[in-house]
Scaffold this active site. Structure first.
Site, PDB file in Angstrom:
ATOM      1  N   GLU A   1      -8.254  13.629  19.227  1.00  0.00           N
ATOM      2  CA  GLU A   1      -7.829  14.570  18.167  1.00  0.00           C
ATOM      3  C   GLU A   1      -9.013  15.452  17.734  1.00  0.00           C
ATOM      4  OE1 GLU A   1      -5.582  12.726  14.842  1.00  0.00           O
ATOM      5  OE2 GLU A   1      -7.129  13.537  13.536  1.00  0.00           O
ATOM      6  N   TYR A   2     -10.158  14.832  17.488  1.00  0.00           N
ATOM      7  CA  TYR A   2     -11.344  15.602  17.093  1.00  0.00           C
ATOM      8  C   TYR A   2     -11.679  16.640  18.177  1.00  0.00           C
ATOM      9  CZ  TYR A   2     -12.942  12.249  13.431  1.00  0.00           C
ATOM     10  OH  TYR A   2     -13.079  11.454  12.325  1.00  0.00           O
TER      11      TYR A   2
ATOM     12  N   LYS B   1      -5.590   3.636  18.964  1.00  0.00           N
ATOM     13  CA  LYS B   1      -5.459   4.614  17.876  1.00  0.00           C
ATOM     14  C   LYS B   1      -6.807   5.285  17.586  1.00  0.00           C
ATOM     15  CE  LYS B   1      -3.940   7.212  14.673  1.00  0.00           C
ATOM     16  NZ  LYS B   1      -4.754   7.383  13.543  1.00  0.00           N
TER      17      LYS B   1
ATOM     18  N   HIS C   1      -7.276   7.789  20.201  1.00  0.00           N
ATOM     19  CA  HIS C   1      -6.379   8.912  19.865  1.00  0.00           C
ATOM     20  C   HIS C   1      -7.112   9.861  18.914  1.00  0.00           C
ATOM     21  CE1 HIS C   1      -3.733  10.834  16.916  1.00  0.00           C
ATOM     22  NE2 HIS C   1      -2.803  10.917  17.859  1.00  0.00           N
ATOM     23  N   ASN C   2      -7.751   9.298  17.909  1.00  0.00           N
ATOM     24  CA  ASN C   2      -8.448  10.145  16.936  1.00  0.00           C
ATOM     25  C   ASN C   2      -9.656  10.843  17.553  1.00  0.00           C
ATOM     26  OD1 ASN C   2      -6.575   8.989  15.229  1.00  0.00           O
ATOM     27  ND2 ASN C   2      -8.000   8.832  13.529  1.00  0.00           N
TER      28      ASN C   2
ATOM     29  N   SER D   1       0.233   7.037  14.061  1.00  0.00           N
ATOM     30  CA  SER D   1      -0.209   8.431  14.020  1.00  0.00           C
ATOM     31  C   SER D   1       0.941   9.373  13.697  1.00  0.00           C
ATOM     32  CB  SER D   1      -0.816   8.852  15.358  1.00  0.00           C
ATOM     33  OG  SER D   1      -1.116  10.236  15.307  1.00  0.00           O
TER      34      SER D   1
ATOM     35  N   ASN E   1       2.326  -2.512  -4.449  1.00  0.00           N
ATOM     36  CA  ASN E   1       1.122  -1.679  -4.560  1.00  0.00           C
ATOM     37  C   ASN E   1       0.269  -2.224  -5.698  1.00  0.00           C
ATOM     38  OD1 ASN E   1      -0.113   0.894  -3.618  1.00  0.00           O
ATOM     39  ND2 ASN E   1       0.071   1.445  -5.780  1.00  0.00           N
TER      40      ASN E   1
ATOM     41  N   VAL F   1       0.307   7.869   0.279  1.00  0.00           N
ATOM     42  CA  VAL F   1       1.332   8.682   0.948  1.00  0.00           C
ATOM     43  C   VAL F   1       1.811   8.101   2.287  1.00  0.00           C
ATOM     44  CG1 VAL F   1      -0.369  10.298   1.900  1.00  0.00           C
ATOM     45  CG2 VAL F   1       1.956  11.050   1.537  1.00  0.00           C
ATOM     46  N   MET F   2       0.901   7.565   3.117  1.00  0.00           N
ATOM     47  CA  MET F   2       1.322   7.026   4.425  1.00  0.00           C
ATOM     48  C   MET F   2       2.202   5.784   4.255  1.00  0.00           C
ATOM     49  SD  MET F   2       0.207   8.807   7.019  1.00  0.00           S
ATOM     50  CE  MET F   2       0.180   7.740   8.449  1.00  0.00           C
TER      51      MET F   2
ATOM     52  N   VAL G   1      -3.308   0.003   3.744  1.00  0.00           N
ATOM     53  CA  VAL G   1      -4.302   0.226   2.687  1.00  0.00           C
ATOM     54  C   VAL G   1      -5.570   0.774   3.336  1.00  0.00           C
ATOM     55  CG1 VAL G   1      -3.350  -1.622   1.241  1.00  0.00           C
ATOM     56  CG2 VAL G   1      -5.244  -2.141   2.788  1.00  0.00           C
TER      57      VAL G   1
ATOM     58  N   GLY H   1       0.865  -1.196   0.000  1.00  0.00           N
ATOM     59  CA  GLY H   1       0.000   0.000   0.000  1.00  0.00           C
ATOM     60  C   GLY H   1       0.886   1.225   0.000  1.00  0.00           C
TER      61      GLY H   1
ATOM     62  N   ARG I   1     -37.774   7.622  37.509  1.00  0.00           N
ATOM     63  CA  ARG I   1     -37.841   6.272  36.918  1.00  0.00           C
ATOM     64  C   ARG I   1     -38.649   5.342  37.821  1.00  0.00           C
ATOM     65  NH1 ARG I   1     -33.411   3.393  36.819  1.00  0.00           N
ATOM     66  NH2 ARG I   1     -33.907   2.190  34.957  1.00  0.00           N
TER      67      ARG I   1
END
Ligand code: 6PG
Length: 461
Positions: free
Chosen positions: A191-192, A184, A187-188, A129, A36, A16-17, A76, A13, A435
């Site tokens: 990040e958001y 991970k 982590h994202n 990351s 690839n 770019v990464m 990929v 794959g 309740r």
């Protein structure tokens, strides 16, 4: 025919990464085979960086070029492409080989693949990351899976990883099963949340008619101490970038934020595990909200008339406290989520190692991580007492939010999250009472500790 030396590493794959990860391995002197789907991309890469890179058009030949046990890193698109390449690889690989999925795969897919491949090959789910430059110069690397298999990869990964605050490689055996991809994903999610918290501060400043250069100056003041961070570094760069015509490029960017799914998976996982992540989920929802159908030009006048008291002389100090709360709450929620998942799935994640791996290379790296390390080190379970450290900032942060009309989805969520942790009593006694009133769902009496139902004056059925 020329007998080429076997490669130590294989990378599949070459978007770019993947291309940069392969170049990173090669630059550390590892003979690296690359493959690839589109061979021209492989050729280009070998042409541009011939040292230590060997390109292959056929997957079989690529696999045969690797020393045993084979170490194949795939980068990929997540989802079906990962399954497809694994199925193809299995035709040529051996039981002891290791396939490491370095993409942003959903951790449940990783769990499924590990189960399906258990008797066929070793499969590691690995978070990476740092964006494309991180992959090239040193990412933060989060591999998870069968412990001795992950350990066997560490010497190689340590050479290509970023460095932590003590110059150690930002990679660790994150834990068993899908722990690597789970961490991970979280982590994202963080990040958001941090990105949204920063964007909201930008919105406050922008609504006060500051120009981008003035806003950048404020951000450079914020980007210090525990807030010193990669995301504020890039924010400063973005704010000062101008086109050749002298227009700020940021002002030409449409205000609709996209996402590739990891933030949504974080929210779903938090719901499944029953963990409160309001900063992380609000940041995701803020992105969804930005994709509103209409450009509300007809509401502009109404919006302009809304009261906005402006920001006072102590603005920068208050903004920094608000942002600190945002960073802190986001990390904390993410760490709680990881701990909960680790407990539930018995992944044996060491939170301190996660934080260490996030010290360098990754998108959410910041100085605040050292504060979190300080408090989490003595005990693998998160300690709540240090939350009180943030209590003193709350009145100022609250005041600031009250003064602006800019939407504060994530900063508000962070503030409320910290307040919820601090409050000795929550109003949820009333929820439990309601309740029980309408559904006899029971409640615990604080005086006796008993689970009981009823006892209400029922004039409304
Ligand atoms: C990283 C990033 C990266 C992520 C992008 C885009 O750690 O290098 O998290 O993996 O794919 O930031 O994510 P969204 O498209 O969902 O914003």
């Amino acid at each position: 025919m020329l007998n080429l030396p076997k490669s130590t590493i294989g990378v599949i794959g070459l978007a770019v990464m993947g291309a940069n990860l392969a170049r990173n391995f090669a630059s550390r002197g590892y003979q690296t085979s690359i493959y690839n789907r589109t061979f021209s991309r492989t050729q280009e890469l070998v042409f541009d960086h011939p040292d230590h890179l060997q390109g292959f058009e056929e997957l079989k030949k690529f696999v045969e070029s690797l020393e045993l046990p084979r170490k194949i890193f795939i980068m990929v698109k997540s989802g079906q492409p990962v399954d497809d390449i694994i199925t193809e690889l299995l035709q040529y690989t051996d039981r002891k080989d290791i396939i490491t999925d370095c993409g942003n795969s959903y951790w449940k897919d990783t769990q499924r693949r590990q189960e399906q491949l258990r008797h066929k090959i070793n499969f590691v789910g690995c978070g990476v990351s740092g964006g494309s430059l991180g992959a090239l110069h040193g990412p933060s690397i989060m591999p998870g899976g069968v412990s001795h298999v992950v350990d066997s990869l560490l010497p190689y990964l340590q050479h290509v990883a970023a460095k932590d605050f003590e110059s150690q490689p930002c990679v660790a055996n994150i834990g068993e099963g899908a722990a690597g991809h789970f961490v991970k994903m979280v982590h994202n999610g963080i990040e958001y949340a941090i990105m949204q918290s920063i964007a909201e501060i930008y919105d406050i400043l922008r609504s006060k008619q500051n120009n981008n250069e003035q806003i950048r100056t404020v951000f450079s003041k914020l980007n210090q101490g525990s807030l010193q961070s990669y995301l504020l570094d890039i924010t400063e760069d973005i704010l000062e970038t101008q086109t050749q015509e002298g227009v700020y490029l940021l002002d030409l960017v449409l205000d609709k934020a996209e996402n590739k799914g990891t933030g949504g998976w974080t929210a779903i996982s938090a719901i499944e595990l029953g963990v409160s992540v309001p900063s992380l989920s609000s940041a995701l929802f803020a992105r969804y909200a930005s994709n509103r159908d209409d450009n509300p030009t007809n509401t502009q006048q109404v919006y302009q008339k809304l009261d906005d008291q402006g920001i006072s002389d102590h603005a920068v100090y208050n903004l920094s406290k608000l942002l600190e709360l945002g960073f802190f709450a986001s990390y904390l929620q993410g760490l709680e989520l990881i701990q909960k998942a680790s407990d539930k799935y018995d992944w044996k994640v060491n939170i301190n190692e996660v934080l260490r791996v996030w010290e360098g290379g990754c998108i959410i790296r910041s100085q605040m991580i050292s504060t979190l390390q300080y408090y989490t080190k003595p005990n693998p379970y998160l300690q709540r007492d240090f939350i009180t450290k943030f209590a003193e900032h709350i009145p100022k942060a609250r005041h600031l939010i009250a003064q602006t009309k800019a939407p504060m989805a994530t900063n508000n969520a962070s503030l409320d999250y910290i307040l919820t942790l601090l409050a000795p009593n929550l109003p949820t006694n009333l929820i439990q009472a309601q309740r029980d009133y309408f559904g006899e769902h029971t409640y615990i009496r604080t005086d006796t500790g008993e689970t009981v139902t009823g006892g209400w004056n029922k004039s409304n059925g």
